[in-house]
Design a protein around this motif. Sequence first.
Motif, PDB file in Angstrom:
ATOM      1  N   LEU A  96       0.819  -1.219   0.000  1.00  0.00           N
ATOM      2  CA  LEU A  96       0.000   0.000   0.000  1.00  0.00           C
ATOM      3  C   LEU A  96       0.852   1.269   0.000  1.00  0.00           C
ATOM      4  O   LEU A  96       0.435   2.296  -0.543  1.00  0.00           O
ATOM      5  CB  LEU A  96      -0.944   0.005   1.208  1.00  0.00           C
ATOM      6  N   LEU A  97       2.034   1.197   0.582  1.00  0.00           N
ATOM      7  CA  LEU A  97       2.925   2.364   0.641  1.00  0.00           C
ATOM      8  C   LEU A  97       3.789   2.508  -0.614  1.00  0.00           C
ATOM      9  O   LEU A  97       4.597   3.433  -0.703  1.00  0.00           O
ATOM     10  CB  LEU A  97       3.824   2.282   1.878  1.00  0.00           C
ATOM     11  N   GLY A  98       3.639   1.600  -1.578  1.00  0.00           N
ATOM     12  CA  GLY A  98       4.405   1.717  -2.812  1.00  0.00           C
ATOM     13  C   GLY A  98       5.681   0.905  -2.821  1.00  0.00           C
ATOM     14  O   GLY A  98       6.598   1.178  -3.585  1.00  0.00           O
ATOM     15  N   LYS A  99       5.756  -0.090  -1.958  1.00  0.00           N
ATOM     16  CA  LYS A  99       6.878  -1.022  -1.868  1.00  0.00           C
ATOM     17  C   LYS A  99       8.222  -0.378  -1.536  1.00  0.00           C
ATOM     18  O   LYS A  99       9.208  -0.563  -2.257  1.00  0.00           O
ATOM     19  CB  LYS A  99       6.978  -1.848  -3.143  1.00  0.00           C
ATOM     20  N   VAL A 142       5.846  12.399  -2.896  1.00  0.00           N
ATOM     21  CA  VAL A 142       4.466  12.802  -3.178  1.00  0.00           C
ATOM     22  C   VAL A 142       3.613  11.558  -3.424  1.00  0.00           C
ATOM     23  O   VAL A 142       2.471  11.475  -2.967  1.00  0.00           O
ATOM     24  CB  VAL A 142       4.406  13.783  -4.373  1.00  0.00           C
ATOM     25  N   ASP A 143       4.179  10.557  -4.109  1.00  0.00           N
ATOM     26  CA  ASP A 143       3.455   9.317  -4.371  1.00  0.00           C
ATOM     27  C   ASP A 143       3.037   8.630  -3.074  1.00  0.00           C
ATOM     28  O   ASP A 143       1.888   8.211  -2.924  1.00  0.00           O
ATOM     29  CB  ASP A 143       4.325   8.371  -5.213  1.00  0.00           C
ATOM     30  N   THR A 144       3.955   8.530  -2.130  1.00  0.00           N
ATOM     31  CA  THR A 144       3.640   7.890  -0.848  1.00  0.00           C
ATOM     32  C   THR A 144       2.591   8.686  -0.084  1.00  0.00           C
ATOM     33  O   THR A 144       1.666   8.117   0.496  1.00  0.00           O
ATOM     34  CB  THR A 144       4.917   7.705  -0.006  1.00  0.00           C
ATOM     35  N   MET A 145       2.709  10.001  -0.120  1.00  0.00           N
ATOM     36  CA  MET A 145       1.711  10.843   0.546  1.00  0.00           C
ATOM     37  C   MET A 145       0.333  10.656  -0.091  1.00  0.00           C
ATOM     38  O   MET A 145      -0.685  10.615   0.613  1.00  0.00           O
ATOM     39  CB  MET A 145       2.124  12.314   0.505  1.00  0.00           C
TER      40      MET A 145
END
Length: 78
Positions: A41-44, A63-66
């Motif tokens: 879910l956090l983008g690995k 920004v992606d993780t946020m």
Amino acid sequence: MPALKSNILAQNPSKTAQIALKVFFNIMNEWSVKNQDQITLLGKPGSTTFYNWKKGQASSLSVDTMERISYIMGIYKA
């Protein structure tokens, strides 16, 4: 809109990251989500990074993780 998100993160990225991750992990705990699924879910992020985040050690987030965390927060709120 991405410029706005970047500006918010730039104001105090460490504090923003710590708060966002605290909320994320509290939600994950409440939903009994396994660590491997949380990583997805956090983008690995790498496992060291992930466990540092779980310990509250984050200087900034992409920004992606946020965005990913904000989606989880939106689902939780709904």
